[in-house]
Motif scaffolding. Sequence first.
Motif, PDB file in Angstrom:
ATOM      1  N   ILE A  55       0.847  -1.183   0.000  1.00  0.00           N
ATOM      2  CA  ILE A  55       0.000   0.000   0.000  1.00  0.00           C
ATOM      3  C   ILE A  55       0.892   1.247   0.000  1.00  0.00           C
ATOM      4  O   ILE A  55       1.843   1.332   0.770  1.00  0.00           O
ATOM      5  CB  ILE A  55      -0.982   0.004   1.194  1.00  0.00           C
ATOM      6  CG1 ILE A  55      -1.992   1.149   1.092  1.00  0.00           C
ATOM      7  CG2 ILE A  55      -0.253   0.067   2.515  1.00  0.00           C
ATOM      8  CD1 ILE A  55      -3.081   0.944   0.111  1.00  0.00           C
ATOM      9  N   LEU A  56       0.612   2.171  -0.916  1.00  0.00           N
ATOM     10  CA  LEU A  56       1.321   3.454  -0.934  1.00  0.00           C
ATOM     11  C   LEU A  56       0.500   4.508  -0.207  1.00  0.00           C
ATOM     12  O   LEU A  56       0.988   5.171   0.698  1.00  0.00           O
ATOM     13  CB  LEU A  56       1.615   3.890  -2.370  1.00  0.00           C
ATOM     14  CG  LEU A  56       2.552   2.985  -3.164  1.00  0.00           C
ATOM     15  CD1 LEU A  56       2.722   3.501  -4.582  1.00  0.00           C
ATOM     16  CD2 LEU A  56       3.901   2.860  -2.469  1.00  0.00           C
ATOM     17  N   THR A  57      -0.753   4.671  -0.629  1.00  0.00           N
ATOM     18  CA  THR A  57      -1.669   5.589   0.041  1.00  0.00           C
ATOM     19  C   THR A  57      -3.078   5.022  -0.041  1.00  0.00           C
ATOM     20  O   THR A  57      -3.416   4.300  -0.977  1.00  0.00           O
ATOM     21  CB  THR A  57      -1.673   7.001  -0.586  1.00  0.00           C
ATOM     22  OG1 THR A  57      -2.090   6.904  -1.949  1.00  0.00           O
ATOM     23  CG2 THR A  57      -0.311   7.650  -0.521  1.00  0.00           C
ATOM     24  N   GLY A  58      -3.896   5.376   0.945  1.00  0.00           N
ATOM     25  CA  GLY A  58      -5.293   4.960   0.938  1.00  0.00           C
ATOM     26  C   GLY A  58      -5.558   3.815   1.893  1.00  0.00           C
ATOM     27  O   GLY A  58      -4.809   3.577   2.850  1.00  0.00           O
ATOM     28  N   GLU A  59      -6.631   3.092   1.598  1.00  0.00           N
ATOM     29  CA  GLU A  59      -7.029   1.944   2.414  1.00  0.00           C
ATOM     30  C   GLU A  59      -7.693   0.912   1.521  1.00  0.00           C
ATOM     31  O   GLU A  59      -8.609   1.238   0.762  1.00  0.00           O
ATOM     32  CB  GLU A  59      -8.004   2.371   3.512  1.00  0.00           C
ATOM     33  CG  GLU A  59      -8.440   1.238   4.413  1.00  0.00           C
ATOM     34  CD  GLU A  59      -9.372   1.687   5.527  1.00  0.00           C
ATOM     35  OE1 GLU A  59      -9.943   0.797   6.191  1.00  0.00           O
ATOM     36  OE2 GLU A  59      -9.539   2.908   5.735  1.00  0.00           O
ATOM     37  N   VAL A  60      -7.224  -0.328   1.603  1.00  0.00           N
ATOM     38  CA  VAL A  60      -7.793  -1.429   0.829  1.00  0.00           C
ATOM     39  C   VAL A  60      -7.974  -2.645   1.715  1.00  0.00           C
ATOM     40  O   VAL A  60      -7.283  -2.802   2.723  1.00  0.00           O
ATOM     41  CB  VAL A  60      -6.905  -1.812  -0.386  1.00  0.00           C
ATOM     42  CG1 VAL A  60      -6.735  -0.654  -1.344  1.00  0.00           C
ATOM     43  CG2 VAL A  60      -5.554  -2.353   0.045  1.00  0.00           C
ATOM     44  N   LYS A  61      -8.913  -3.507   1.331  1.00  0.00           N
ATOM     45  CA  LYS A  61      -9.029  -4.847   1.907  1.00  0.00           C
ATOM     46  C   LYS A  61      -8.353  -5.765   0.904  1.00  0.00           C
ATOM     47  O   LYS A  61      -8.637  -5.707  -0.293  1.00  0.00           O
ATOM     48  CB  LYS A  61     -10.487  -5.246   2.070  1.00  0.00           C
ATOM     49  CG  LYS A  61     -11.238  -4.474   3.118  1.00  0.00           C
ATOM     50  CD  LYS A  61     -12.677  -4.951   3.180  1.00  0.00           C
ATOM     51  CE  LYS A  61     -13.514  -4.043   4.039  1.00  0.00           C
ATOM     52  NZ  LYS A  61     -14.934  -4.394   3.966  1.00  0.00           N
ATOM     53  N   ILE A  62      -7.456  -6.618   1.387  1.00  0.00           N
ATOM     54  CA  ILE A  62      -6.753  -7.534   0.499  1.00  0.00           C
ATOM     55  C   ILE A  62      -7.029  -8.958   0.981  1.00  0.00           C
ATOM     56  O   ILE A  62      -6.932  -9.251   2.174  1.00  0.00           O
ATOM     57  CB  ILE A  62      -5.247  -7.208   0.424  1.00  0.00           C
ATOM     58  CG1 ILE A  62      -4.552  -8.009  -0.678  1.00  0.00           C
ATOM     59  CG2 ILE A  62      -4.557  -7.353   1.773  1.00  0.00           C
ATOM     60  CD1 ILE A  62      -3.191  -7.463  -1.079  1.00  0.00           C
TER      61      ILE A  62
END
Length: 146
Positions: A55-62
């Motif tokens: 992740i560089l920036t932001g928010e994710v579900k992986i």
Amino acid sequence: MAEAKFGKMGAQLKHGYNSATICESNMMMDIGIQVMSAGEKLTFNEQAKEVAYVILTGEVKISWENNTEVMKRTSLFDENPTCLHVPLATEVTIEAVVDSEVLIQKTENDTKFAPKFYHPEDVHADVFGGGVWMHVAATRTVRSNF
């Protein structure tokens, strides 16, 4: 998502995959940045390459192999990353919670290994070069997982 410059890529990042280098280059890796909009969901499954998702920036579900983690970062300079490292032929799904940028790094490797998720606390950060050239240059942070 507003476009922004990213280092030596020298161009605006666009929505989707932004390639920085390919395996056939001297780097011997495919490296790029996946720019995602909030709510977007993508599935990856590299059949001949191991892959690291950072992740560089932001928010994710992986998600992978019945596992799900959240990767969140507001500053790639001030915060340690989260990263998922998987062997070839591992299906990975990424869902953006907010507008996000994910670095995807791939290289040829047919060795099977257990996927590994790295939390920010798993990453060691050292600062080098502080105080050099009257505190105006050469300071850098090196992050590793040892």
